[in-house]
Structures are given as structure tokens and as C-alpha cells.
Design a protein around this motif. Sequence first.
Motif, PDB file in Angstrom:
ATOM      1  N   ILE A 186       0.841  -1.198   0.000  1.00 45.72           N
ATOM      2  CA  ILE A 186       0.000   0.000   0.000  1.00 45.72           C
ATOM      3  C   ILE A 186       0.878   1.250   0.000  1.00 45.72           C
ATOM      4  CG2 ILE A 186      -1.665   1.335   1.353  1.00 45.72           C
ATOM      5  CD1 ILE A 186      -2.887  -1.304   2.247  1.00 45.72           C
ATOM      6  N   TRP A 187       1.945   1.229   0.828  1.00 41.17           N
ATOM      7  CA  TRP A 187       2.861   2.374   0.848  1.00 41.17           C
ATOM      8  C   TRP A 187       3.458   2.618  -0.532  1.00 41.17           C
ATOM      9  CZ3 TRP A 187       4.442   6.706   2.799  1.00 41.17           C
ATOM     10  CH2 TRP A 187       5.669   7.240   2.350  1.00 41.17           C
ATOM     11  N   ALA A 188       3.899   1.553  -1.193  1.00 38.55           N
ATOM     12  CA  ALA A 188       4.532   1.699  -2.501  1.00 38.55           C
ATOM     13  C   ALA A 188       3.578   2.354  -3.505  1.00 38.55           C
ATOM     14  CB  ALA A 188       4.995   0.337  -3.021  1.00 38.55           C
ATOM     15  N   GLU A 189       2.307   1.961  -3.482  1.00 39.59           N
ATOM     16  CA  GLU A 189       1.334   2.544  -4.409  1.00 39.59           C
ATOM     17  C   GLU A 189       1.061   4.003  -4.070  1.00 39.59           C
ATOM     18  OE1 GLU A 189      -0.002   1.385  -7.213  1.00 39.59           O
ATOM     19  OE2 GLU A 189       1.176  -0.441  -7.039  1.00 39.59           O
ATOM     20  N   PHE A 190       0.915   4.317  -2.780  1.00 46.72           N
ATOM     21  CA  PHE A 190       0.691   5.707  -2.376  1.00 46.72           C
ATOM     22  C   PHE A 190       1.875   6.577  -2.764  1.00 46.72           C
ATOM     23  CE2 PHE A 190      -3.102   4.599  -0.242  1.00 46.72           C
ATOM     24  CZ  PHE A 190      -3.724   5.746   0.229  1.00 46.72           C
ATOM     25  N   ALA A 191       3.078   6.098  -2.496  1.00 46.90           N
ATOM     26  CA  ALA A 191       4.284   6.892  -2.786  1.00 46.90           C
ATOM     27  C   ALA A 191       4.409   7.156  -4.282  1.00 46.90           C
ATOM     28  CB  ALA A 191       5.521   6.183  -2.247  1.00 46.90           C
ATOM     29  N   ARG A 192       4.216   6.126  -5.094  1.00 49.97           N
ATOM     30  CA  ARG A 192       4.306   6.307  -6.543  1.00 49.97           C
ATOM     31  C   ARG A 192       3.234   7.263  -7.048  1.00 49.97           C
ATOM     32  NH1 ARG A 192       4.621   0.823  -9.862  1.00 49.97           N
ATOM     33  NH2 ARG A 192       4.946   2.358 -11.528  1.00 49.97           N
ATOM     34  N   ALA A 193       2.035   7.124  -6.516  1.00 48.18           N
ATOM     35  CA  ALA A 193       0.923   7.950  -6.989  1.00 48.18           C
ATOM     36  C   ALA A 193       1.103   9.416  -6.587  1.00 48.18           C
ATOM     37  CB  ALA A 193      -0.397   7.414  -6.448  1.00 48.18           C
ATOM     38  N   LEU A 194       1.472   9.656  -5.341  1.00 44.24           N
ATOM     39  CA  LEU A 194       1.598  11.040  -4.880  1.00 44.24           C
ATOM     40  C   LEU A 194       2.749  11.766  -5.551  1.00 44.24           C
ATOM     41  CD1 LEU A 194       0.757  11.101  -1.065  1.00 44.24           C
ATOM     42  CD2 LEU A 194      -0.724  11.367  -3.043  1.00 44.24           C
ATOM     43  N   MET A 195       3.736  11.040  -6.058  1.00 38.21           N
ATOM     44  CA  MET A 195       4.838  11.695  -6.760  1.00 38.21           C
ATOM     45  C   MET A 195       4.497  12.022  -8.209  1.00 38.21           C
ATOM     46  SD  MET A 195       7.221  12.594  -4.817  1.00 38.21           S
ATOM     47  CE  MET A 195       8.412  13.092  -6.053  1.00 38.21           C
ATOM     48  N   GLN A 196       3.300  11.676  -8.646  1.00 43.71           N
ATOM     49  CA  GLN A 196       2.859  12.090  -9.976  1.00 43.71           C
ATOM     50  C   GLN A 196       2.655  13.605  -9.987  1.00 43.71           C
ATOM     51  OE1 GLN A 196       2.468  10.180 -12.637  1.00 43.71           O
ATOM     52  NE2 GLN A 196       2.392   8.095 -11.791  1.00 43.71           N
ATOM     53  N   PRO A 197       2.791  14.255 -11.139  1.00 43.60           N
ATOM     54  CA  PRO A 197       2.548  15.702 -11.210  1.00 43.60           C
ATOM     55  C   PRO A 197       1.158  16.113 -10.750  1.00 43.60           C
ATOM     56  CG  PRO A 197       3.703  14.958 -13.176  1.00 43.60           C
ATOM     57  CD  PRO A 197       3.314  13.722 -12.410  1.00 43.60           C
ATOM     58  N   HIS A 198       0.201  15.193 -10.825  1.00 40.91           N
ATOM     59  CA  HIS A 198      -1.160  15.451 -10.338  1.00 40.91           C
ATOM     60  C   HIS A 198      -1.542  14.406  -9.297  1.00 40.91           C
ATOM     61  CE1 HIS A 198      -1.022  17.716 -14.097  1.00 40.91           C
ATOM     62  NE2 HIS A 198      -1.978  18.465 -13.610  1.00 40.91           N
ATOM     63  N   GLY A 199      -0.643  14.181  -8.347  1.00 40.67           N
ATOM     64  CA  GLY A 199      -0.845  13.163  -7.327  1.00 40.67           C
ATOM     65  C   GLY A 199      -2.095  13.361  -6.495  1.00 40.67           C
ATOM     66  N   HIS A 200      -2.569  14.607  -6.398  1.00 35.86           N
ATOM     67  CA  HIS A 200      -3.785  14.853  -5.612  1.00 35.86           C
ATOM     68  C   HIS A 200      -4.992  14.125  -6.206  1.00 35.86           C
ATOM     69  CE1 HIS A 200      -3.825  17.800  -8.867  1.00 35.86           C
ATOM     70  NE2 HIS A 200      -5.117  17.936  -8.686  1.00 35.86           N
ATOM     71  N   GLN A 201      -4.933  13.828  -7.509  1.00 34.83           N
ATOM     72  CA  GLN A 201      -6.056  13.139  -8.135  1.00 34.83           C
ATOM     73  C   GLN A 201      -6.156  11.691  -7.663  1.00 34.83           C
ATOM     74  OE1 GLN A 201      -8.246  14.720  -9.563  1.00 34.83           O
ATOM     75  NE2 GLN A 201      -7.615  16.014 -11.267  1.00 34.83           N
ATOM     76  N   PHE A 202      -5.059  11.118  -7.213  1.00 33.92           N
ATOM     77  CA  PHE A 202      -5.088   9.774  -6.630  1.00 33.92           C
ATOM     78  C   PHE A 202      -5.957   9.773  -5.383  1.00 33.92           C
ATOM     79  CE2 PHE A 202      -3.038   6.823  -3.530  1.00 33.92           C
ATOM     80  CZ  PHE A 202      -3.232   5.624  -4.199  1.00 33.92           C
ATOM     81  N   ILE A 203      -5.760  10.781  -4.525  1.00 31.98           N
ATOM     82  CA  ILE A 203      -6.540  10.879  -3.293  1.00 31.98           C
ATOM     83  C   ILE A 203      -8.008  11.170  -3.604  1.00 31.98           C
ATOM     84  CG2 ILE A 203      -6.818  12.130  -1.129  1.00 31.98           C
ATOM     85  CD1 ILE A 203      -4.353  10.283  -1.269  1.00 31.98           C
ATOM     86  N   ASN A 272       2.628   2.203   6.817  1.00 33.12           N
ATOM     87  CA  ASN A 272       4.000   1.752   7.052  1.00 33.12           C
ATOM     88  C   ASN A 272       4.990   2.782   6.506  1.00 33.12           C
ATOM     89  OD1 ASN A 272       5.771  -0.219   8.134  1.00 33.12           O
ATOM     90  ND2 ASN A 272       6.226  -0.973   6.088  1.00 33.12           N
ATOM     91  N   ALA A 273       4.710   4.050   6.788  1.00 31.64           N
ATOM     92  CA  ALA A 273       5.542   5.137   6.266  1.00 31.64           C
ATOM     93  C   ALA A 273       6.968   5.013   6.787  1.00 31.64           C
ATOM     94  CB  ALA A 273       4.954   6.484   6.671  1.00 31.64           C
ATOM     95  N   PRO A 274       7.967   5.226   5.944  1.00 33.32           N
ATOM     96  CA  PRO A 274       9.357   5.183   6.402  1.00 33.32           C
ATOM     97  C   PRO A 274       9.610   6.193   7.507  1.00 33.32           C
ATOM     98  CG  PRO A 274       9.253   5.172   4.009  1.00 33.32           C
ATOM     99  CD  PRO A 274       7.856   5.439   4.499  1.00 33.32           C
ATOM    100  N   LYS A 275      10.602   5.916   8.326  1.00 30.26           N
ATOM    101  CA  LYS A 275      10.900   6.752   9.477  1.00 30.26           C
ATOM    102  C   LYS A 275      11.129   8.206   9.078  1.00 30.26           C
ATOM    103  CE  LYS A 275      14.046   7.069  13.457  1.00 30.26           C
ATOM    104  NZ  LYS A 275      15.217   6.426  14.131  1.00 30.26           N
ATOM    105  N   ALA A 276      11.856   8.430   7.999  1.00 33.09           N
ATOM    106  CA  ALA A 276      12.164   9.800   7.579  1.00 33.09           C
ATOM    107  C   ALA A 276      10.897  10.570   7.219  1.00 33.09           C
ATOM    108  CB  ALA A 276      13.130   9.778   6.396  1.00 33.09           C
ATOM    109  N   ILE A 277       9.950   9.909   6.574  1.00 34.92           N
ATOM    110  CA  ILE A 277       8.684  10.557   6.213  1.00 34.92           C
ATOM    111  C   ILE A 277       7.908  10.908   7.477  1.00 34.92           C
ATOM    112  CG2 ILE A 277       6.466  10.262   5.076  1.00 34.92           C
ATOM    113  CD1 ILE A 277       8.659  10.531   3.059  1.00 34.92           C
ATOM    114  N   SER A 278       7.810   9.950   8.403  1.00 30.83           N
ATOM    115  CA  SER A 278       7.077  10.183   9.650  1.00 30.83           C
ATOM    116  C   SER A 278       7.692  11.320  10.444  1.00 30.83           C
ATOM    117  CB  SER A 278       7.044   8.907  10.492  1.00 30.83           C
ATOM    118  OG  SER A 278       6.324   7.889   9.844  1.00 30.83           O
ATOM    119  N   GLN A 279       9.008  11.355  10.510  1.00 27.86           N
ATOM    120  CA  GLN A 279       9.676  12.412  11.274  1.00 27.86           C
ATOM    121  C   GLN A 279       9.404  13.777  10.670  1.00 27.86           C
ATOM    122  OE1 GLN A 279      13.763  10.989  11.282  1.00 27.86           O
ATOM    123  NE2 GLN A 279      13.529  10.077  13.315  1.00 27.86           N
ATOM    124  N   PHE A 280       9.427  13.871   9.335  1.00 29.95           N
ATOM    125  CA  PHE A 280       9.153  15.163   8.718  1.00 29.95           C
ATOM    126  C   PHE A 280       7.706  15.588   8.959  1.00 29.95           C
ATOM    127  CE2 PHE A 280       7.720  18.019   5.432  1.00 29.95           C
ATOM    128  CZ  PHE A 280       8.720  18.984   5.445  1.00 29.95           C
TER     129      PHE A 280
END
Length: 397
Positions: A186-203, A272-280
Motif C-alpha cells: 500500500i505504501w509503494a502505491e501511495f508513494a508512486r501515486a503522490l509523486m505524480q505531477p497530479h498526485g492529488h487526483q489519486f486521493i 507503514n511510512a518510512p521513518k524519515a517521512i514520519s519524522q518530517f
Amino acid sequence: MQIYLVGGAVRDMLLGLPVTDKDFVVVGGNQNTMLSHGFRQVGADFPVFLHPDTHNEYALARLERKSGTGHRAFCIDANESVRLQDDLLRRDLTINALAIQVQGLNDDTPIDGTVVDFYGGLADLHNKILRHVSPAFSEDPLRVLRVARFYARLSPLGFVIDDTTCTLMTDIASRGELATLSRERIWAEFARALMQPHGHQFISCLQDNEILLHILPTLAQTFTDNNSYAAVLARLQHACKQNAPLDVRFAMLFSNLYNNKDNLNDCLTRLNAPKAISQFVHAFANYHKILLNLENINAEQLLTMIEHTKAHKDDALLMLLYDACQIYQDKSIAYKKSWLNDAITRYQSVSMANINPTLTGKAIGDELTRLRLLQLTKFLQSSKHTHIAPNQGIQPS
């Protein structure tokens, strides 16, 4: 034996988009044939092979039969009699079920460029429709997230999801099938989708089709307020438009949850967000209000922010938080980055050389804090209004 270029490479070529990955289907081949040509099998029980030079994937044409719940519960039949149309039938969308025959295993030049289309993919490509190939779409819950990701990528070109496909996606989610997906997937799909130029459309796709509540229920609950939903989508859209890094995009996505850290942590855990993402994300939750109101910051807040973000050692985190705040409000912060740089310099002006050598233990730390607060207080008194940024759209920093 026939070799076909299939899937996304054909789709993107027909759309005039860059082709980054090539996948092939081998009809009439078997494991021994692939290995004898120097191909390397990806898994012992999976009929996918890597080309010895290009490392592109070549899969034996196969049938899949559902054998349980989840996106991995399939029985695979990859015998030499499986036809191309049988293989393409198992794919998710009609526009991904197109094929072009190529010369051979070691020559991917098209024979004549004819597009093989058994399921109406060319018409859907022309009409800009994302449509499932067959009812077998419902057998793999991962396809729900994949279609939402394709929508985020292709909606700027005018693509929409077919109503019957939307219904299937909603039904899969309502049956609880998404719970069978691993958090890593699930994390992999969210990360790939949100990095699209129009990632908000995924949400928006997940929320508007009542899917998000089965993945991130606490976030979806805040979206029942239309104003709250619109605000988050606008912030996420700003982040995508500014080509912000992934941690900033997630900070925008979760920006409605900062008053409830339990709900925020629930979302980060579910993904299951990576530690660096959660910390930010937590750092943004803690300091965005202060950064958005820098003109009213006090010395204690400034010192805490510098120390907690370790800006006196490396200002990268604090400066990224600054950029994220400008995206959050879609306009410049009152004070420029140079003001923060000057504050950090003033903090750094106090060192052990300024400490009475007779002090020991905790007294040393207390004295360092006192002197740094003194310096930051003087800095605030002298620097007000000297680094005011234009009060308009986001400016280069």
C-alpha cells in the motif's frame, strides 16, 4: 514462438508519452527455451524472465485462477498452448491490454507495428476511458490502487474512469479485500501515486469512490467536511505543482490531522511510512504554525525550533519545513529564509568558549541555553521587519 511488446509501453507509445519500461509476453515458449537463451528467471514458481542484456521482463503467456483472498492468491498456468488473448484477458485495464508483435527474443523491433487489440483498448484510448478488461478485475484488490494511480497520471490528458469500473473498485473495498494487501504494498502505491505531477487526483479518486475509508479511515473521516477535504486537496495540489519531495506531499495530505496526533500516527502506521517521512510529518505538525507566524515568534520558540530540527548543525530540515509552509498557505512566509539563517548564526555565536570554566554538569547546559536565549532575544529586537517577504504567491527562496 511469438514475442509481443505489451502493456504500458504500448499505451504510452500510442499516447506520445515517454516509454520508460518495456514488458514482453512470450507465446508458445517454455522455461527451458528462455533459460537456454540466457534469460534469468525472476522466481522459481513465476514464469517471468529477465533479458540477459536489457534486463527487460519477458513473461510466458499465462492463465491465472483465483485461489484465495488477496492479490497473490492465484494459481498460474503457463503452458505453451496459452494464447495471447488469454494472457491479455487477465490484465487490469483495456488500455493496458494492447500488444505489438516484435521480431524475437533478442530483437524488439516491431514486425509491422500493428496493434493487437482484443478488448477495445484502442477505442478506450481514443475516448480517454479507463475501463476494466473483464470481471476478473475483482480478483486482485491491488488493481483498485493501480487504477487510481493511472487516473492520477492520465487525468490531465482528459481520462476518466468508466462508471462500471468505479463500481467494481468500490465493491472490492467494501468487501474488505484491501485489508489483504501488505502495508508495504500500500505504501509503494501511495508513494508512486503522490509523486505524480497530479498526485492529488489519486486521493480524490479514492475518496470520491468511498475507498479511502477502508485504507485511512481517520483521514477519510475528516474529508466528510467538504471544506476540509477541499483544503487538503488544494495543499496537495500546490505541493505537486511545486514538484515538492515526497515528505512534503505527505505533510500536506495529513494536514487536517495535526490537532489529533493519535489519528496522525494511525495513518502513518497503516501506510507503514518510512521513518524519515514520519519524522518530517511530525516536525511539520509541530512547527508549521510557528513558521507561518514568524513575525510573532519569541526567543524560546525560536531556540526550541532550532534545536529540535538540529538547524544549528544542518539547516536542511528547517528550510524544507519553511518551503512546506509556503506550499501549505500558497503564499510567501512573512520573513525570508535569510532571516532564519541569521537566527541560526546568532544561536551559533554562543559556544563553550563563552561559558565560565568553573561550571560543571547541568549548569553548563543551563548557561548555554541562557546565553543563546539572550542572543536570540537581541536578534528578535533588532531584526523585526528587516527581512519581510512579499505577501503574495510563493516566491523563490
